[in-house]
Design a protein around this motif. Structure first.
Motif, PDB file in Angstrom:
ATOM      1  N   LEU A 174       0.919  -1.125   0.050  1.00  0.00           N
ATOM      2  CA  LEU A 174      -0.339   0.062   0.093  1.00  0.00           C
ATOM      3  C   LEU A 174       1.167   1.398  -0.018  1.00  0.00           C
ATOM      4  O   LEU A 174       1.907   1.049   0.700  1.00  0.00           O
ATOM      5  N   GLU A 175       0.557   2.882  -0.573  1.00  0.00           N
ATOM      6  CA  GLU A 175       1.220   3.599  -0.655  1.00  0.00           C
ATOM      7  C   GLU A 175       0.749   4.550  -0.171  1.00  0.00           C
ATOM      8  O   GLU A 175      -0.281   3.979   1.105  1.00  0.00           O
ATOM      9  N   ARG A 176       1.807   4.978   1.560  1.00  0.00           N
ATOM     10  CA  ARG A 176       1.503   6.046   2.085  1.00  0.00           C
ATOM     11  C   ARG A 176       0.528   6.833   1.838  1.00  0.00           C
ATOM     12  O   ARG A 176      -0.779   7.153   2.754  1.00  0.00           O
ATOM     13  N   GLY A 177       0.130   7.385   1.545  1.00  0.00           N
ATOM     14  CA  GLY A 177      -0.853   8.533   0.564  1.00  0.00           C
ATOM     15  C   GLY A 177      -1.434   9.442   2.194  1.00  0.00           C
ATOM     16  O   GLY A 177      -0.270   9.928   2.250  1.00  0.00           O
ATOM     17  N   LEU A 178      -2.520   9.111   2.518  1.00  0.00           N
ATOM     18  CA  LEU A 178      -2.380  10.000   3.735  1.00  0.00           C
ATOM     19  C   LEU A 178      -2.096   9.931   4.784  1.00  0.00           C
ATOM     20  O   LEU A 178      -1.535  10.747   5.729  1.00  0.00           O
ATOM     21  N   ASN A 179      -1.102   8.892   5.157  1.00  0.00           N
ATOM     22  CA  ASN A 179      -0.955   8.046   5.663  1.00  0.00           C
ATOM     23  C   ASN A 179       0.834   8.401   5.582  1.00  0.00           C
ATOM     24  O   ASN A 179       1.240   7.374   6.647  1.00  0.00           O
ATOM     25  N   ALA A 180       1.068   9.355   5.388  1.00  0.00           N
ATOM     26  CA  ALA A 180       2.620   9.889   4.610  1.00  0.00           C
ATOM     27  C   ALA A 180       2.803  10.913   5.755  1.00  0.00           C
ATOM     28  O   ALA A 180       1.952  11.295   6.813  1.00  0.00           O
ATOM     29  N   LEU A 181       4.172  11.281   6.525  1.00  0.00           N
ATOM     30  CA  LEU A 181       3.812  12.444   7.449  1.00  0.00           C
ATOM     31  C   LEU A 181       3.463  13.875   6.356  1.00  0.00           C
ATOM     32  O   LEU A 181       3.793  13.830   4.711  1.00  0.00           O
ATOM     33  N   TYR A 182       3.509  15.034   7.853  1.00  0.00           N
ATOM     34  CA  TYR A 182       3.272  16.145   6.570  1.00  0.00           C
ATOM     35  C   TYR A 182       4.377  16.817   5.972  1.00  0.00           C
ATOM     36  O   TYR A 182       3.743  17.130   4.912  1.00  0.00           O
ATOM     37  N   THR A 183       5.556  16.613   5.660  1.00  0.00           N
ATOM     38  CA  THR A 183       6.403  16.518   5.098  1.00  0.00           C
ATOM     39  C   THR A 183       6.495  16.287   4.058  1.00  0.00           C
ATOM     40  O   THR A 183       7.157  16.150   2.673  1.00  0.00           O
ATOM     41  N   ASP A 184       5.637  15.126   3.739  1.00  0.00           N
ATOM     42  CA  ASP A 184       6.185  13.800   2.917  1.00  0.00           C
ATOM     43  C   ASP A 184       4.352  14.031   1.801  1.00  0.00           C
ATOM     44  O   ASP A 184       4.364  12.975   0.722  1.00  0.00           O
ATOM     45  N   GLY A 185       3.666  15.183   1.940  1.00  0.00           N
ATOM     46  CA  GLY A 185       2.669  14.912   1.077  1.00  0.00           C
ATOM     47  C   GLY A 185       1.551  14.699   2.312  1.00  0.00           C
ATOM     48  O   GLY A 185       0.430  14.745   1.856  1.00  0.00           O
ATOM     49  N   GLY A 186       1.482  13.643   2.968  1.00  0.00           N
ATOM     50  CA  GLY A 186       0.652  13.380   3.992  1.00  0.00           C
ATOM     51  C   GLY A 186       0.238  14.097   4.845  1.00  0.00           C
ATOM     52  O   GLY A 186       0.071  15.694   4.675  1.00  0.00           O
ATOM     53  N   ILE A 187      -0.653  13.486   6.426  1.00  0.00           N
ATOM     54  CA  ILE A 187      -1.612  14.627   6.898  1.00  0.00           C
ATOM     55  C   ILE A 187      -0.494  14.045   8.395  1.00  0.00           C
ATOM     56  O   ILE A 187      -1.653  14.202   9.582  1.00  0.00           O
ATOM     57  N   LEU A 188       0.097  12.932   8.692  1.00  0.00           N
ATOM     58  CA  LEU A 188       0.280  13.153   9.965  1.00  0.00           C
ATOM     59  C   LEU A 188       1.856  13.933  10.744  1.00  0.00           C
ATOM     60  O   LEU A 188       2.043  13.905  10.216  1.00  0.00           O
ATOM     61  N   TYR A 189       2.031  14.226  11.378  1.00  0.00           N
ATOM     62  CA  TYR A 189       1.967  15.491  12.779  1.00  0.00           C
ATOM     63  C   TYR A 189       2.002  15.090  13.916  1.00  0.00           C
ATOM     64  O   TYR A 189       0.516  14.393  14.557  1.00  0.00           O
ATOM     65  N   SER A 190       3.007  15.318  14.637  1.00  0.00           N
ATOM     66  CA  SER A 190       3.292  14.633  16.222  1.00  0.00           C
ATOM     67  C   SER A 190       2.861  16.362  16.798  1.00  0.00           C
ATOM     68  O   SER A 190       4.108  17.065  16.455  1.00  0.00           O
ATOM     69  N   PRO A 191       2.262  16.749  17.414  1.00  0.00           N
ATOM     70  CA  PRO A 191       2.447  17.772  18.777  1.00  0.00           C
ATOM     71  C   PRO A 191       3.867  17.550  19.829  1.00  0.00           C
ATOM     72  O   PRO A 191       4.842  16.744  19.622  1.00  0.00           O
ATOM     73  N   PRO A 192       4.428  18.364  20.237  1.00  0.00           N
ATOM     74  CA  PRO A 192       6.155  18.766  20.459  1.00  0.00           C
ATOM     75  C   PRO A 192       5.779  17.794  21.753  1.00  0.00           C
ATOM     76  O   PRO A 192       4.734  17.917  22.576  1.00  0.00           O
ATOM     77  N   PHE A 193       6.912  17.103  21.901  1.00  0.00           N
ATOM     78  CA  PHE A 193       6.938  16.057  23.092  1.00  0.00           C
ATOM     79  C   PHE A 193       7.693  17.581  23.971  1.00  0.00           C
ATOM     80  O   PHE A 193       8.915  17.213  24.213  1.00  0.00           O
ATOM     81  N   ARG A 194       7.090  17.773  24.930  1.00  0.00           N
ATOM     82  CA  ARG A 194       7.455  19.230  25.979  1.00  0.00           C
ATOM     83  C   ARG A 194       6.807  19.544  27.075  1.00  0.00           C
ATOM     84  O   ARG A 194       5.685  19.324  26.508  1.00  0.00           O
TER      85      ARG A 194
END
Length: 363
Positions: free
Chosen positions: A343-363
């Motif tokens: 399966l292609e990553r598609g929307l499940n890629a990082l936001y920097t790679d054309g997807g929408i996955l993104y983590s809030p800061p760990f702090r």
């Protein structure tokens, strides 16, 4: 004169009581603050709660699916395997520092919500769509969306079906107790297409009925349709139509009302995404331990604080990445480039790679 004196005396006593009361209130309502001046909010649920219950038991109980290749299924050795299975291992690692400190409870679509509500399972990670009703009426608290999916339709390659309108009068198989039931009805009604829905208790019986010709088509999440190619007798005889019936954000869920346990679920999953953002994998995570980047130091627990806030060990994120891997590794291993599904990553890629996955800061 006497009345005036008593009136003045009463006013003095009243003012004194107000001053004392205000002073006491100020003394007891000062908000604690961190060193950086931000307010500290206590989000624990007390010394007990689900996290303490799980820790006392010594392992996590996860509601799973063991019939969906790629996401949750039994391999040839009889062991649970798949994308969702590994996300359960992520959570177990966060809590115990051991990815194998987990018990899998296979659940049908009809059983899954009751199992969470009754406490039979601690967390549900079983290709489950986040919806308003499930969030509010069912009483689930959904964590991060771990797979952005959409509902699709499979038909025989020689059927000539290419659009939903082509399915006029068709018998369409659907698994009972899922969002696909309502989605199918909504989409066909909107197009004015008459059809006969045929309900099945589980995925295996649905696929068997489809292969035997009992139904003309069947519908589920597109990822599930792709996974079915692993079990179809001749995959070349079937195609997935180029239509998307709905949005299907899939992710883990716990029982609503226990903030601390929800936070553990949320941040353990987010650790896999943050690690991929850092370029951190199970193979190179040790190289990052000497990093001077404060964000990486906090993430790996070299600089303490994150673990204590969650009631976990400071190196919980390090253990997750070391033992299980980052999000990309988990995806590729089970449903992506390193799997039969590719399966292609598609929307499940990082936001920097054309997807929408993104983590809030760990702090």
């Amino acid at each position: 004169m006497k009345k005036r004196f008593l009136l003045m005396l009463g006013m003095i006593v009243l003012v004194s009581m107000i001053i004392v009361g205000c002073s006491g209130e100020e003394a007891t309502t000062d908000d604690p603050a961190n060193d950086d001046g931000t307010e500290t909010t206590d989000t624990t649920t007390g010394s007990g709660g689900k996290l303490a219950e799980v820790m006392d038991r010594g392992h996590l109980i996860m509601g799973s699916n063991n019939t969906l290749p790629g996401f949750g299924y039994l391999n040839s050795a009889g062991e649970e395997e798949g994308f969702d299975v590994e996300l359960g291992q992520v959570m177990a690692t966060a809590i115990f520092g051991d990815k194998d400190a987990i018990e899998y409870r296979p659940l049908s679509a009809q059983e899954r919500f009751t199992a969470v509500q009754s406490g039979e399972v601690d967390v549900l990670i079983r290709n489950t769509t986040w919806t308003l009703t499930r969030d509010v009426e069912v009483g689930l608290a959904f964590g991060p969306t771990t797979f952005y999916d959409g509902q699709g339709m499979m038909v025989p390659a020689d059927s000539g079906f290419t659009t939903l309108e082509d399915l006029q009068g068709a018998r369409i198989g659907v698994e009972q107790g899922t969002t696909t039931e309502l989605n199918l009805t909504d989409q066909m009604r909107a197009r004015g297409v008459d059809f006969e829905p045929v309900l099945f208790a589980d995925r295996d019986s649905l696929i068997a009925a489809y292969e035997s010709g009992t139904v003309d088509a069947w519908t589920t999440d597109q990822s599930g349709l792709v996974a079915s190619y692993e079990v179809l007798a001749d995959p070349s005889e079937h195609v997935i139509m180029d239509v998307v019936l709905s949005k299907e954000p899939l992710g883990p869920a716990v029982l609503d009302g226990d903030t601390r346990f929800f936070e553990v679920m949320y941040w353990s999953i987010m650790a896999t995404i943050q690690a991929e953002e850092f370029g951190m994998t199970s193979e190179n995570v040790d190289d990052f331990l000497d990093s001077e980047d404060p964000d990486i130091q906090r993430f790996l627990g070299v600089e303490p604080g994150n673990g204590a806030q969650l009631g976990l060990e400071e190196d919980f994120a390090y253990q997750i990445i070391k033992q299980v891997g980052n999000y990309g590794e988990i995806f590729d291993r089970n449903i992506g480039a390193e799997s039969p599904f590719n399966l292609e990553r598609g929307l499940n890629a990082l936001y920097t790679d054309g997807g929408i996955l993104y983590s809030p800061p760990f702090r």
